[in-house]
Design a protein around this motif. Sequence first.
Motif, short mmCIF file in Angstrom:
data_model
loop_
_atom_site.label_atom_id
_atom_site.label_comp_id
_atom_site.label_asym_id
_atom_site.label_seq_id
_atom_site.Cartn_x
_atom_site.Cartn_y
_atom_site.Cartn_z
N SER A 137 0.83 -1.21 0.00
CA SER A 137 0.00 0.00 0.00
C SER A 137 0.86 1.25 0.00
O SER A 137 0.52 2.25 -0.63
N ILE A 138 2.01 1.22 0.68
CA ILE A 138 2.91 2.36 0.65
C ILE A 138 3.49 2.53 -0.75
O ILE A 138 3.57 3.63 -1.26
N ASP A 139 3.87 1.43 -1.39
CA ASP A 139 4.36 1.50 -2.77
C ASP A 139 3.28 2.08 -3.68
O ASP A 139 3.58 2.90 -4.54
N ASP A 140 2.04 1.66 -3.50
CA ASP A 140 0.94 2.18 -4.31
C ASP A 140 0.76 3.68 -4.07
O ASP A 140 0.53 4.44 -5.01
N LEU A 141 0.86 4.10 -2.82
CA LEU A 141 0.72 5.52 -2.50
C LEU A 141 1.85 6.32 -3.14
O LEU A 141 1.61 7.37 -3.76
N ASP A 142 3.07 5.83 -3.01
CA ASP A 142 4.21 6.51 -3.63
C ASP A 142 4.03 6.62 -5.14
O ASP A 142 4.32 7.65 -5.73
#
Length: 114
Positions: A7-12
């Motif tokens: 989810s952090i990768d998706d947000l980035d």
Amino acid sequence: MARRAKSIDDLDRYIAERDARERGFAALVADAEMRLAFGRRMAERRRANGKTQTQVAALMHTSPAIVSRLESGHDVRVSTLEKYVAALGLRLEINAVPPKKPTTKTPRTRRTKK
């Protein structure tokens, strides 16, 4: 844990894509993250001082909702920040610094003499 990292990768990825379309979007996100971190640190100091949001609000002559907004990272006036930190027995200092430049290179390592 892998799910959180995804989810952090998706947000980035979203922030990067949006910044490509709307230049400056990533900077707005970074500013919001900075305000949120500041608010959290101030809430920790308030609790360490043994004060509630209601007590701090009374010292500031404002409502607890204003204290909550500040601690939640909302954009508040400098005068509100001054009153808030004074209620915690602190003093606000404001400093202007150049913006951080994005780094795309790997950090240099210092060479040692042989």
